[in-house]
Design a protein around this motif. Sequence first.
Motif, PDB file in Angstrom:
ATOM      1  N   THR A  75      44.242  38.439  38.899  1.00  0.00           N
ATOM      2  CA  THR A  75      44.242  38.596  37.438  1.00  0.00           C
ATOM      3  C   THR A  75      45.618  39.132  37.068  1.00  0.00           C
ATOM      4  OG1 THR A  75      41.908  39.208  37.541  1.00  0.00           O
ATOM      5  CG2 THR A  75      43.066  39.709  35.486  1.00  0.00           C
ATOM      6  N   VAL A  76      46.210  38.605  35.982  1.00  0.00           N
ATOM      7  CA  VAL A  76      47.520  39.097  35.537  1.00  0.00           C
ATOM      8  C   VAL A  76      47.418  39.541  34.087  1.00  0.00           C
ATOM      9  CG1 VAL A  76      48.893  37.723  37.163  1.00  0.00           C
ATOM     10  CG2 VAL A  76      48.266  36.751  34.947  1.00  0.00           C
ATOM     11  N   LYS A  77      48.447  40.274  33.652  1.00  0.00           N
ATOM     12  CA  LYS A  77      48.411  40.845  32.311  1.00  0.00           C
ATOM     13  C   LYS A  77      48.164  39.783  31.226  1.00  0.00           C
ATOM     14  CE  LYS A  77      50.781  44.461  29.719  1.00  0.00           C
ATOM     15  NZ  LYS A  77      50.167  45.684  30.201  1.00  0.00           N
ATOM     16  N   TYR A 246      48.620  58.765  39.098  1.00  0.00           N
ATOM     17  CA  TYR A 246      48.863  57.350  38.797  1.00  0.00           C
ATOM     18  C   TYR A 246      47.638  56.732  38.140  1.00  0.00           C
ATOM     19  CZ  TYR A 246      49.433  52.323  39.828  1.00  0.00           C
ATOM     20  OH  TYR A 246      49.519  50.956  39.732  1.00  0.00           O
ATOM     21  N   GLY A 247      47.883  55.751  37.330  1.00  0.00           N
ATOM     22  CA  GLY A 247      46.786  54.975  36.759  1.00  0.00           C
ATOM     23  C   GLY A 247      47.342  53.968  35.793  1.00  0.00           C
ATOM     24  N   LEU A 248      46.498  53.077  35.359  1.00  0.00           N
ATOM     25  CA  LEU A 248      46.913  52.093  34.356  1.00  0.00           C
ATOM     26  C   LEU A 248      45.704  51.700  33.540  1.00  0.00           C
ATOM     27  CD1 LEU A 248      47.612  48.748  36.267  1.00  0.00           C
ATOM     28  CD2 LEU A 248      46.772  50.795  37.349  1.00  0.00           C
ATOM     29  N   SER A 249      45.961  51.407  32.272  1.00  0.00           N
ATOM     30  CA  SER A 249      44.846  51.191  31.361  1.00  0.00           C
ATOM     31  C   SER A 249      43.986  50.009  31.787  1.00  0.00           C
ATOM     32  CB  SER A 249      45.349  51.026  29.931  1.00  0.00           C
ATOM     33  OG  SER A 249      46.455  50.164  29.901  1.00  0.00           O
ATOM     34  N   GLU A 250      44.602  48.940  32.274  1.00  0.00           N
ATOM     35  CA  GLU A 250      43.819  47.754  32.638  1.00  0.00           C
ATOM     36  C   GLU A 250      42.751  48.092  33.677  1.00  0.00           C
ATOM     37  OE1 GLU A 250      47.016  48.062  32.504  1.00  0.00           O
ATOM     38  OE2 GLU A 250      48.026  46.266  31.739  1.00  0.00           O
ATOM     39  N   ILE A 251      43.034  49.073  34.525  1.00  0.00           N
ATOM     40  CA  ILE A 251      42.129  49.422  35.616  1.00  0.00           C
ATOM     41  C   ILE A 251      41.198  50.570  35.214  1.00  0.00           C
ATOM     42  CG2 ILE A 251      42.107  50.397  37.983  1.00  0.00           C
ATOM     43  CD1 ILE A 251      42.744  47.344  37.745  1.00  0.00           C
ATOM     44  N   MET A 252      41.674  51.497  34.388  1.00  0.00           N
ATOM     45  CA  MET A 252      40.861  52.621  33.912  1.00  0.00           C
ATOM     46  C   MET A 252      41.685  53.512  32.997  1.00  0.00           C
ATOM     47  SD  MET A 252      38.875  55.574  36.112  1.00  0.00           S
ATOM     48  CE  MET A 252      40.306  56.515  36.621  1.00  0.00           C
ATOM     49  N   GLY A 253      42.848  53.939  33.502  1.00  0.00           N
ATOM     50  CA  GLY A 253      43.669  54.944  32.835  1.00  0.00           C
ATOM     51  C   GLY A 253      44.112  55.904  33.926  1.00  0.00           C
ATOM     52  N   GLU A 291      54.601  48.417  55.116  1.00  0.00           N
ATOM     53  CA  GLU A 291      55.699  47.735  54.400  1.00  0.00           C
ATOM     54  C   GLU A 291      55.516  47.873  52.892  1.00  0.00           C
ATOM     55  OE1 GLU A 291      58.420  45.951  55.644  1.00  0.00           O
ATOM     56  OE2 GLU A 291      57.770  47.046  57.444  1.00  0.00           O
ATOM     57  N   PRO A 292      56.613  47.820  52.129  1.00  0.00           N
ATOM     58  CA  PRO A 292      56.458  47.877  50.678  1.00  0.00           C
ATOM     59  C   PRO A 292      55.922  46.558  50.111  1.00  0.00           C
ATOM     60  CG  PRO A 292      58.777  47.670  51.273  1.00  0.00           C
ATOM     61  CD  PRO A 292      58.019  47.773  52.556  1.00  0.00           C
ATOM     62  N   GLY A 293      55.246  46.656  48.996  1.00  0.00           N
ATOM     63  CA  GLY A 293      54.717  45.454  48.348  1.00  0.00           C
ATOM     64  C   GLY A 293      54.184  45.796  46.974  1.00  0.00           C
ATOM     65  N   GLU A 294      53.628  44.762  46.315  1.00  0.00           N
ATOM     66  CA  GLU A 294      53.062  44.959  44.966  1.00  0.00           C
ATOM     67  C   GLU A 294      51.602  45.378  45.100  1.00  0.00           C
ATOM     68  OE1 GLU A 294      53.427  41.566  42.299  1.00  0.00           O
ATOM     69  OE2 GLU A 294      51.771  42.331  41.065  1.00  0.00           O
ATOM     70  N   LEU A 295      51.257  46.406  44.378  1.00  0.00           N
ATOM     71  CA  LEU A 295      49.893  46.929  44.420  1.00  0.00           C
ATOM     72  C   LEU A 295      48.962  46.027  43.609  1.00  0.00           C
ATOM     73  CD1 LEU A 295      48.256  49.409  45.445  1.00  0.00           C
ATOM     74  CD2 LEU A 295      48.746  50.495  43.243  1.00  0.00           C
ATOM     75  N   VAL A 296      47.842  45.666  44.234  1.00  0.00           N
ATOM     76  CA  VAL A 296      46.828  44.837  43.575  1.00  0.00           C
ATOM     77  C   VAL A 296      45.529  45.640  43.594  1.00  0.00           C
ATOM     78  CG1 VAL A 296      45.466  42.714  43.828  1.00  0.00           C
ATOM     79  CG2 VAL A 296      47.945  42.670  44.215  1.00  0.00           C
ATOM     80  N   ILE A 297      44.871  45.748  42.456  1.00  0.00           N
ATOM     81  CA  ILE A 297      43.677  46.611  42.396  1.00  0.00           C
ATOM     82  C   ILE A 297      42.477  45.837  41.849  1.00  0.00           C
ATOM     83  CG2 ILE A 297      42.749  48.829  41.584  1.00  0.00           C
ATOM     84  CD1 ILE A 297      45.547  49.792  41.026  1.00  0.00           C
ATOM     85  N   THR A 298      41.330  46.032  42.503  1.00  0.00           N
ATOM     86  CA  THR A 298      40.055  45.497  42.003  1.00  0.00           C
ATOM     87  C   THR A 298      39.178  46.680  41.613  1.00  0.00           C
ATOM     88  OG1 THR A 298      40.194  43.571  43.451  1.00  0.00           O
ATOM     89  CG2 THR A 298      37.998  44.164  42.647  1.00  0.00           C
ATOM     90  N   THR A 299      38.584  46.615  40.433  1.00  0.00           N
ATOM     91  CA  THR A 299      37.663  47.699  40.044  1.00  0.00           C
ATOM     92  C   THR A 299      36.312  47.413  40.705  1.00  0.00           C
ATOM     93  OG1 THR A 299      36.803  46.547  38.100  1.00  0.00           O
ATOM     94  CG2 THR A 299      38.777  47.884  37.766  1.00  0.00           C
ATOM     95  N   ARG A 311      47.184  42.227  39.423  1.00  0.00           N
ATOM     96  CA  ARG A 311      48.570  42.399  39.895  1.00  0.00           C
ATOM     97  C   ARG A 311      49.247  43.429  39.011  1.00  0.00           C
ATOM     98  NH1 ARG A 311      51.495  37.273  42.478  1.00  0.00           N
ATOM     99  NH2 ARG A 311      53.046  38.930  42.626  1.00  0.00           N
ATOM    100  N   THR A 312      49.435  44.638  39.564  1.00  0.00           N
ATOM    101  CA  THR A 312      49.936  45.747  38.746  1.00  0.00           C
ATOM    102  C   THR A 312      51.436  45.640  38.470  1.00  0.00           C
ATOM    103  OG1 THR A 312      50.502  47.091  40.660  1.00  0.00           O
ATOM    104  CG2 THR A 312      48.253  47.339  39.783  1.00  0.00           C
ATOM    105  N   ARG A 313      52.162  44.892  39.326  1.00  0.00           N
ATOM    106  CA  ARG A 313      53.637  44.819  39.291  1.00  0.00           C
ATOM    107  C   ARG A 313      54.280  46.120  39.790  1.00  0.00           C
ATOM    108  NH1 ARG A 313      55.355  40.252  38.373  1.00  0.00           N
ATOM    109  NH2 ARG A 313      53.840  38.814  37.546  1.00  0.00           N
ATOM    110  N   ASP A 314      53.474  47.072  40.224  1.00  0.00           N
ATOM    111  CA  ASP A 314      54.020  48.332  40.746  1.00  0.00           C
ATOM    112  C   ASP A 314      54.304  48.197  42.236  1.00  0.00           C
ATOM    113  OD1 ASP A 314      53.866  49.689  38.299  1.00  0.00           O
ATOM    114  OD2 ASP A 314      51.740  50.104  38.607  1.00  0.00           O
ATOM    115  N   ILE A 315      55.482  48.684  42.625  1.00  0.00           N
ATOM    116  CA  ILE A 315      55.918  48.544  44.014  1.00  0.00           C
ATOM    117  C   ILE A 315      55.705  49.866  44.756  1.00  0.00           C
ATOM    118  CG2 ILE A 315      57.872  47.947  45.516  1.00  0.00           C
ATOM    119  CD1 ILE A 315      56.956  45.710  43.593  1.00  0.00           C
ATOM    120  N   THR A 316      55.039  49.778  45.895  1.00  0.00           N
ATOM    121  CA  THR A 316      54.754  50.989  46.671  1.00  0.00           C
ATOM    122  C   THR A 316      54.520  50.648  48.144  1.00  0.00           C
ATOM    123  OG1 THR A 316      53.358  52.970  46.762  1.00  0.00           O
ATOM    124  CG2 THR A 316      52.253  50.920  46.199  1.00  0.00           C
TER     125      THR A 316
END
Length: 442
Positions: A75-77, A246-253, A291-299, A311-316
């Motif tokens: 899922t993307v923004k 950390y958090g993001l609105s799409e996932i919760m806040g 290794e570093p990569g883009e964080l992907v989150i499923t609720t 796809r959060t676009r956040d690198i970690t």
Amino acid sequence: MAHAIKQETSDPYMYQPEAETMPREQLAALQLERLQKVVAHAYANVGHYKKALDAAGVSPADIQSLDDITKLPFTVKTDLRDNYPFDMFAVPQDQVLRIHASSGTTGKPTVVGYTEGDLNMWSDLMARSMACAGARPGQVVHNAYGYGLFTGGLGAHDGATRLGCAVVPMSGGNTERQVMLMEDFGASVLCSTPSYALNITEVAEQQGVDLRKTNLKRGIFGAEPWSQAMREELESLFGIKALNIYGLSEIMGPGVAVECDVAQDGMHGWEDHFLFELIDQETGQPVAEGEPGELVITTLTKEALPILRYRTRDITRLNRETCACGRTHVRIMGITGRNDDMLIIRGVNVFPSQVEAMLVGLPNIAPHYQLVVSREGTMDTLTVEVEAVPNTPEADYDRIAKEVVHHIKSMIGVSCRASVMPPGELPRSQGKAVRVRDLRNK
Ligand code: DLL
């Protein structure tokens, strides 16, 4: 500057100990059970997911193991934008009790919704996160995250209330008053963005208030990238321990992940409610461990807005070792930045947080900065704007600028210009700081 941390030791107090220390096999079993449910829920109730799963040739029954998650589409923004405002919701409108939205610089905002169950889960996870970061029931929490459509203010507010703290609902701005009330009400915990916290320290100094002498013990800072150097600066100026959330609105806040007070080494991502993956941004494939990569989150438990593989676009980087605090949940090892914040200057990738790590701590420079990107002919140029500390003779500005240019070239590998300004010239953050001014399309 000497550190003056007022509370050196911390106990690994937990808000939900059973969940926080769950053995990994048990956590995995719980995740699979919840993943199967959330995929079925999304497929049955969200038109977007029915279409996307059908197009990928996958049905909810195909999820038989956690590894099967890779069969699901991302899922993307823009999926949220395309379904503006409420078409991603999986419950009838009358079950939605709260709506938040991200401002977005162009076009329509991203809208998110919560059922009563979602709000309850969020409060619990925020209470858990705040306790993990060292907040304790009975303390006063000064909440300077913005209230409103942004999830920071109300998210931290509900979590602190759930934990049993007295919340001071300040929101951002009116900084002189914030300093006064923080001191007078004896706040133990400050919740704000790191850049706004820095703004508070500056105003306190102008008011003659020594924040290190107040009751403040913990800063729970997040919503934007910040460097280890900035952490040390804030810890020293406030005399506190500063913890990353950390958090993001799409996932919760806020409250998706947080550092613990014990190890202060990576943010525990709450795996009983979210499934974390790390992918290669180009190929979408999982990266190797560490290794570093883009964080992907499923609720795994959200009702109103279940999100599959966001796809959060956040690198970690991720660390799955059990932490010194005893918590078993995966650690998100800081966010370097969003891949859309990354500047490419003559072929060199530059994150604002890398420049920050360089600047904070250089002598004669205040920890305020902006990166200005412009185009000269076909060349992109980077100018780093910094401020001199008060009482620096203007005759020294040129030498300081040369030092900045030299350090950035040797540490990050990019040639830039530096512009040293008198104190107070750069804009001060009221919430999320604007670190980049991109003049290329102007
Ligand atoms: O910023 C939620 C939040 C509020 C988190 C208060 C922490 C504290 P959004 O406005 O949707 O939600 O922005 C989410 O902010 O994808 C990251 O790029 C960035 N971000 C959030 N926390 C951190 C952090 C909130 N600790 C976006 N470090 C995310 C670095 C962060 N970046």
